[in-house]
Design a protein around this motif. Structure first.
Motif, PDB file in Angstrom:
ATOM      1  N   GLY A   1       0.798  -1.222   0.000  1.00 14.28           N
ATOM      2  CA  GLY A   1       0.000   0.000   0.000  1.00 14.28           C
ATOM      3  C   GLY A   1       0.828   1.268   0.000  1.00 14.28           C
ATOM      4  O   GLY A   1       0.294   2.353  -0.247  1.00 14.28           O
ATOM      5  N   ASP A   2       2.144   1.148   0.271  1.00 11.38           N
ATOM      6  CA  ASP A   2       3.023   2.320   0.228  1.00 11.38           C
ATOM      7  C   ASP A   2       3.547   2.597  -1.173  1.00 11.38           C
ATOM      8  O   ASP A   2       4.221   3.610  -1.395  1.00 11.38           O
ATOM      9  CB  ASP A   2       4.217   2.128   1.173  1.00 11.38           C
ATOM     10  CG  ASP A   2       3.790   2.058   2.625  1.00 11.38           C
ATOM     11  OD1 ASP A   2       2.902   2.837   3.004  1.00 11.38           O
ATOM     12  OD2 ASP A   2       4.335   1.215   3.366  1.00 11.38           O
ATOM     13  N   ALA A   3       3.286   1.719  -2.118  1.00  6.72           N
ATOM     14  CA  ALA A   3       3.721   1.948  -3.497  1.00  6.72           C
ATOM     15  C   ALA A   3       2.973   3.145  -4.081  1.00  6.72           C
ATOM     16  O   ALA A   3       1.949   3.583  -3.563  1.00  6.72           O
ATOM     17  CB  ALA A   3       3.465   0.701  -4.342  1.00  6.72           C
ATOM     18  N   GLY A   4       3.511   3.670  -5.171  1.00  4.47           N
ATOM     19  CA  GLY A   4       2.842   4.778  -5.840  1.00  4.47           C
ATOM     20  C   GLY A   4       3.695   6.026  -5.869  1.00  4.47           C
ATOM     21  O   GLY A   4       4.927   5.972  -5.752  1.00  4.47           O
TER      22      GLY A   4
ATOM     23  N   ILE B   1       8.280   1.614  -5.900  1.00  4.03           N
ATOM     24  CA  ILE B   1       7.888   0.311  -6.433  1.00  4.03           C
ATOM     25  C   ILE B   1       8.180  -0.734  -5.354  1.00  4.03           C
ATOM     26  O   ILE B   1       9.302  -0.804  -4.847  1.00  4.03           O
ATOM     27  CB  ILE B   1       8.657  -0.004  -7.727  1.00  4.03           C
ATOM     28  CG1 ILE B   1       8.325   1.047  -8.792  1.00  4.03           C
ATOM     29  CG2 ILE B   1       8.346  -1.396  -8.230  1.00  4.03           C
ATOM     30  CD1 ILE B   1       9.355   1.157  -9.871  1.00  4.03           C
ATOM     31  N   VAL B   2       7.179  -1.512  -4.978  1.00  2.00           N
ATOM     32  CA  VAL B   2       7.306  -2.436  -3.848  1.00  2.00           C
ATOM     33  C   VAL B   2       7.166  -3.877  -4.338  1.00  2.00           C
ATOM     34  O   VAL B   2       6.159  -4.243  -4.948  1.00  2.00           O
ATOM     35  CB  VAL B   2       6.240  -2.142  -2.776  1.00  2.00           C
ATOM     36  CG1 VAL B   2       6.373  -3.126  -1.612  1.00  2.00           C
ATOM     37  CG2 VAL B   2       6.380  -0.713  -2.268  1.00  2.00           C
TER      38      VAL B   2
ATOM     39  N   PRO C   1       3.341  -0.743  -7.802  1.00  2.00           N
ATOM     40  CA  PRO C   1       1.986  -0.594  -8.350  1.00  2.00           C
ATOM     41  C   PRO C   1       1.724  -1.563  -9.504  1.00  2.00           C
ATOM     42  O   PRO C   1       2.653  -2.042 -10.145  1.00  2.00           O
ATOM     43  CB  PRO C   1       1.967   0.859  -8.840  1.00  2.00           C
ATOM     44  CG  PRO C   1       3.387   1.169  -9.148  1.00  2.00           C
ATOM     45  CD  PRO C   1       4.204   0.403  -8.154  1.00  2.00           C
ATOM     46  N   TYR C   2       0.450  -1.858  -9.740  1.00  2.00           N
ATOM     47  CA  TYR C   2       0.071  -2.859 -10.727  1.00  2.00           C
ATOM     48  C   TYR C   2       0.515  -2.488 -12.130  1.00  2.00           C
ATOM     49  O   TYR C   2       0.719  -3.345 -12.983  1.00  2.00           O
ATOM     50  CB  TYR C   2      -1.451  -3.071 -10.718  1.00  2.00           C
ATOM     51  CG  TYR C   2      -2.230  -1.887 -11.257  1.00  2.00           C
ATOM     52  CD1 TYR C   2      -2.582  -1.814 -12.599  1.00  2.00           C
ATOM     53  CD2 TYR C   2      -2.599  -0.825 -10.427  1.00  2.00           C
ATOM     54  CE1 TYR C   2      -3.275  -0.722 -13.096  1.00  2.00           C
ATOM     55  CE2 TYR C   2      -3.275   0.268 -10.918  1.00  2.00           C
ATOM     56  CZ  TYR C   2      -3.615   0.313 -12.241  1.00  2.00           C
ATOM     57  OH  TYR C   2      -4.288   1.409 -12.741  1.00  2.00           O
ATOM     58  N   TYR C   3       0.678  -1.168 -12.415  1.00  2.93           N
ATOM     59  CA  TYR C   3       1.016  -0.747 -13.770  1.00  2.93           C
ATOM     60  C   TYR C   3       2.517  -0.794 -14.036  1.00  2.93           C
ATOM     61  O   TYR C   3       2.954  -0.434 -15.122  1.00  2.93           O
ATOM     62  CB  TYR C   3       0.492   0.670 -14.052  1.00  2.93           C
ATOM     63  CG  TYR C   3       0.780   1.698 -12.981  1.00  2.93           C
ATOM     64  CD1 TYR C   3       2.035   2.264 -12.837  1.00  2.93           C
ATOM     65  CD2 TYR C   3      -0.229   2.096 -12.105  1.00  2.93           C
ATOM     66  CE1 TYR C   3       2.293   3.196 -11.847  1.00  2.93           C
ATOM     67  CE2 TYR C   3       0.018   3.039 -11.111  1.00  2.93           C
ATOM     68  CZ  TYR C   3       1.287   3.579 -11.000  1.00  2.93           C
ATOM     69  OH  TYR C   3       1.530   4.498 -10.016  1.00  2.93           O
ATOM     70  N   TYR C   4       3.321  -1.203 -13.038  1.00  2.00           N
ATOM     71  CA  TYR C   4       4.751  -1.360 -13.275  1.00  2.00           C
ATOM     72  C   TYR C   4       4.960  -2.714 -13.935  1.00  2.00           C
ATOM     73  O   TYR C   4       4.750  -3.764 -13.326  1.00  2.00           O
ATOM     74  CB  TYR C   4       5.523  -1.269 -11.960  1.00  2.00           C
ATOM     75  CG  TYR C   4       7.014  -1.310 -12.126  1.00  2.00           C
ATOM     76  CD1 TYR C   4       7.693  -0.302 -12.798  1.00  2.00           C
ATOM     77  CD2 TYR C   4       7.749  -2.362 -11.605  1.00  2.00           C
ATOM     78  CE1 TYR C   4       9.055  -0.333 -12.946  1.00  2.00           C
ATOM     79  CE2 TYR C   4       9.131  -2.390 -11.744  1.00  2.00           C
ATOM     80  CZ  TYR C   4       9.773  -1.376 -12.416  1.00  2.00           C
ATOM     81  OH  TYR C   4      11.132  -1.419 -12.562  1.00  2.00           O
ATOM     82  N   LYS C   5       5.375  -2.724 -15.201  1.00  2.00           N
ATOM     83  CA  LYS C   5       5.307  -3.922 -16.030  1.00  2.00           C
ATOM     84  C   LYS C   5       6.556  -4.797 -15.983  1.00  2.00           C
ATOM     85  O   LYS C   5       6.605  -5.821 -16.654  1.00  2.00           O
ATOM     86  CB  LYS C   5       5.034  -3.529 -17.489  1.00  2.00           C
ATOM     87  CG  LYS C   5       3.770  -2.709 -17.695  1.00  2.00           C
ATOM     88  CD  LYS C   5       2.525  -3.441 -17.256  1.00  2.00           C
ATOM     89  CE  LYS C   5       1.267  -2.644 -17.569  1.00  2.00           C
ATOM     90  NZ  LYS C   5       0.042  -3.306 -17.096  1.00  2.00           N
ATOM     91  N   THR C   6       7.600  -4.407 -15.244  1.00  7.78           N
ATOM     92  CA  THR C   6       8.850  -5.147 -15.325  1.00  7.78           C
ATOM     93  C   THR C   6       9.134  -6.019 -14.103  1.00  7.78           C
ATOM     94  O   THR C   6      10.266  -6.420 -13.876  1.00  7.78           O
ATOM     95  CB  THR C   6      10.037  -4.187 -15.557  1.00  7.78           C
ATOM     96  OG1 THR C   6      10.128  -3.282 -14.444  1.00  7.78           O
ATOM     97  CG2 THR C   6       9.852  -3.407 -16.833  1.00  7.78           C
TER      98      THR C   6
END
Length: 251
Positions: free
Chosen positions: A129-132, A153-154, A187-192
Motif C-alpha cells: 500500500g506504500d507503493a505509488g 515500487i514495492v 503498483p500494478y502498472y509497473y510492467k517489469t
C-alpha cells in the motif's frame, strides 16, 4: 479536441485528465499535447510539450526506504505538504509548517540543511500500500501540477498458492498438478516485475529442476504415500501451499 502522443501514436482525449502507464521504465518522459481548433474548417492546431523526470525507487515489503527529490519551491517558513497517491487514492502524509513537520510513526521527515531544496522522507515497514507516487508542494490542492516527486515500487510476497488438478488418477496415467498463486507487488502498472517461478516439494523435500507452474508425474502405486506442496517466488518467496495427496484408481 485534445490529443496526446504516446510513443509514436496519438490518443484522443475528451476530458482534462489522462493516465499513462508507460513512463516508469524510463528516466524521463516527454509529453506532447496537440490542441485542435474545432471552430475552423482547416487543420488548425497548437502543440504543447513538456518533459518530466522519472525517479523510481524499489523496495521490498518489510524494509524501510528513504525517498527524496529536489523542489525549488520549498521554503523555510509557511506550509509544505507531502502527499501519496496510489491506485487513484490521494492522502496527505506530512504537513510541514514553519519547518516543523507533523509527527507520524509511519513517515519520518528529515529536515534539509539550511537553504537546501532537497526533500527527504523515510517510509518505515514498507507494504504494498506504500507503493505509488510521492510529491510535495506548498499547496496541497495544486501539488499534482508540479514536476517533483518520486515513484515507489514495492516487491511483495506472492499469495500463498493452492494446488489444483485432477487428484483422482489411475495407476499408469499422468497427474498434472498446478500451483496457483498471484503477485502482490505494486503498483500494478509497473510492467517489469519478474514472472513468478515455482518450487515443488514431495514429502517436504524440494524437487530439483522443477520450477514451472505445472508439475506432471506418472502415477504409481507408491504415490499414495506422498504429500505434494509448492511455493511461488518473485523477489520474495510465498508461504508454502497446503499439502495434497493423489487418490489412486487401479486398472
Amino acid at each position: 479536441m485534445l490529443c496526446i502522443v504516446q510513443a509514436t501514436s496519438w490518443i484522443s482525449v475528451t476530458n482534462d485528465q489522462f493516465i499513462g502507464e508507460f513512463g516508469l521504465p524510463y528516466t524521463s518522459v516527454t509529453i506532447r499535447i496537440r490542441k485542435y481548433n474545432t471552430s475552423t474548417q482547416a487543420e488548425d492546431y497548437v502543440d504543447y510539450e513538456k518533459t518530466y523526470n522519472v525517479t523510481a525507487l524499489k523496495s521490498k515489503e518489510g524494509d524501510s526506504i528513504n525517498i527524496s527529490w529536489t523542489d525549488e519551491y520549498f521554503q523555510e517558513s509557511g506550509n509544505y505538504f507531502i502527499l501519496h497517491e496510489y491506485n487513484g487514492s490521494v492522502s496527505q502524509i506530512i504537513n510541514i509548517t514553519n519547518a516543523n513537520p507533523s509527527l507520524t510513526e509511519k513517515y519520518v521527515y528529515h529536515p534539509p540543511p539550511f537553504n537546501s531544496t532537497n526533500i527527504l522522507i523515510e517510509v518505515k515497514n514498507v507494504t504494498a500500500g506504500d507503493a505509488g507516487f510521492y510529491i510535495g508542494s506548498p499547496s496541497a490542492n495544486n501539488a499534482w501540477s508540479g514536476e517533483t516527486g518520486a515513484v515507489l515500487i514495492v516487491s511483495g510476497k506472492p499469495l500463498k498458492p493452492t494446488i489444483t488438478g485432477d487428484l483422482d488418477v489411475k495407476v499408469g496415467e499422468y497427474a498434472n498438478l498446478k500451483c496457483e498463486s498471484r503477485s502482490t507487488s505494486a503498483p500494478y502498472y509497473y510492467k517489469t516485475f519478474p514472472p513468478l517461478s515455482y518450487s515443488w516439494f514431495v514429502n517436504s523435500t524440494k524437487l530439483d529442476r522443477e520450477d514451472r507452474e505445472t508439475y506432471s508425474l506418472i502415477v504409481t502405486k507408491d504415490v499414495r504415500y506422498n504429500r505434494y506442496s509448492c511455493q511461488s517466488n518473485e523477489t520474495l518467496e510465498s508461504d508454502e501451499s497446503e499439502e495434497i495427496r493423489i487418490n489412486l484408481f487401479c486398472k
